[in-house]
Design an enzyme around this catalytic site. Structure first.
Site: not given
Ligand SMILES: Nc1ncnc2c1ncn2[C@@H]1O[C@H](CCC(=O)c2cccc(C(=O)O)c2)[C@@H](O)[C@H]1O
Ligand SMILES: [Zn+2]
Length: 353
Positions: A27, A29, A149, A183, A213
């Site tokens: 995980h 980005h 994503d 997001g 999250e």
């Protein structure tokens, strides 16, 4: 930045063990991995950007009041990536930073919609990430795979575009293994994305949405039920629902835990209050990840040091965490066996010093 690199409370010896431990990251980005060095290089190419290049000013710029503020700042860094060559530079340099931490394999979350809507040609975008993937594997020995994503807040048009880019045989890059959703979560209900996940899954991609999250456990249930999640990005609020924890444990749905990220975006108040301990106690498969490391003043080594402290782990426990990530990855069986073997050999050699 909210945290100094390398958890100062981790014993020196354990930090040395972590530094050379072969690792996998599930995980993290793409844009969120741009180090100050990479940001400076991109900002020099595009001097009209508002992103500071001086490392001290950048540290201040990367201090967030809440999740919405984090996304604002994140998008200003996205604005620095304007050409296919920017995409290639970012991807290749991120792999270099990973290789320095002995990351052997990483699934990088990429938001292609953000680049195509800013005018980067879709074919050139795919070629740039694939070119960087192959070069990184050859030059650093780090295997990269992609998770495309949907930026959920950008709406169903973004979902449609992301699904198209991920499933069109003429575009879909060889390294693509999974489909995600990121997001803000507030007001961005997971079930509306079901048709796009269905298409991605039908095309052979794995489902890995962010959930829980910044909202409660219902979002994690929605990701499991509607999006058929195989792993959950964060899943932090699962700790509030014992039935959910039992479900995650029973079905061996791993959580991609990113402790420092949760503090930096103020999703969790302090590291000591992080629910990672509860996940482990409930038998949930936990993997440790860095999310957007330079923006959160961390890196994967530091996240392992944090985990060692929060979970009271020794070298063997840390090696198990590293193996969890390999096992939960979408790498093929031979690749998993190779990295797991490396972790075991490294740990045995370390313990017999
Ligand atoms: N901790 C995180 N938790 C969640 N996501 C995280 C995290 N870190 C990084 N992201 C990334 O932020 C993107 C969000 C981008 C976004 O909302 C948006 C909205 C409107 C327009 C545009 C645009 O590009 O024009 C983008 C996500 O897709 C995800 O990849
Ligand atoms: Zn994330």
């Amino acid at each position: 930045m909210t945290q100094h690199l390398v958890d100062p409370q981790a014993p020196r010896d354990l930090r040395a063990f972590i530094a050379d431990l072969p690792k996998a990251e599930l995980h993290v980005h793409h844009v969120g991995s741009a180090s100050p060095r990479i940001v400076s290089e991109l900002a020099a190419r595009h001097p009209d950007s508002k992103v500071p290049t001086d490392p001290e000013a950048l540290a201040d710029y990367f201090t967030f009041t809440d999740f919405a503020h984090f996304i604002d700042v994140y998008l200003s860094v996205v604005d620095l990536i304007r050409t296919p060559e920017d995409v290639r530079l970012l991807t290749y340099e991120v792999a270099r930073d990973m290789a320095r931490q002995q990351v052997r394999y990483a699934e990088l979350t990429i938001t292609p919609f953000s680049s195509t809507r800013r005018g980067i040609d879709e074919r050139a975008f795919m070629d740039a990430i694939e070119d960087a993937r192959k070069a990184a594997e050859a030059d650093f020995g780090t295997l990269l795979r992609w998770c495309f994503d949907i930026p959920g807040e950008a709406g169903l048009q973004a979902a449609e575009e992301t699904a198209r880019l991920a499933t069109d045989d003429r575009l879909r890059p060889e390294g693509l293994v999974s489909f995600g959703l990121g997001g803000p979560e507030v007001g961005v209900e997971r079930p509306q994305f079901k048709p796009y996940f269905d298409r991605a899954i039908a095309a052979g991609l794995h489902s890995v949405p962010h959930a829980g999250e910044t909202t409660g456990p219902q979002t994690v249930w929605d990701a499991l039920t509607h999006l058929r999640a195989e792993r959950i990005g964060h899943g932090t609020s699962s700790a509030q629902d014992p039935k959910l924890l039992a479900h995650l444990a029973e079905h061996r749905i791993p959580l991609e835990v990113c402790p420092t990220s949760n503090i930096a975006t103020r999703a969790v108040r302090t590291l000591d209050e992080h629910p990672v301990k509860e996940f482990v106690r409930a038998g949930v498969v936990v993997t440790i990840n860095s999310d957007d490391p330079p923006m959160f003043g961390t890196d994967l080594d530091n996240e392992y040091a944090v985990a060692a402290r929060l979970l009271d782990l020794d070298e063997r426990g840390l090696a198990e965490l590293a193996k969890n990530a390999v096992e939960a990855s979408f790498l093929d069986a031979a690749g998993k066996a190779r990295i797991t073997g490396e972790i075991d050999a490294y740990t045995a050699q370390w313990l017999s010093r």
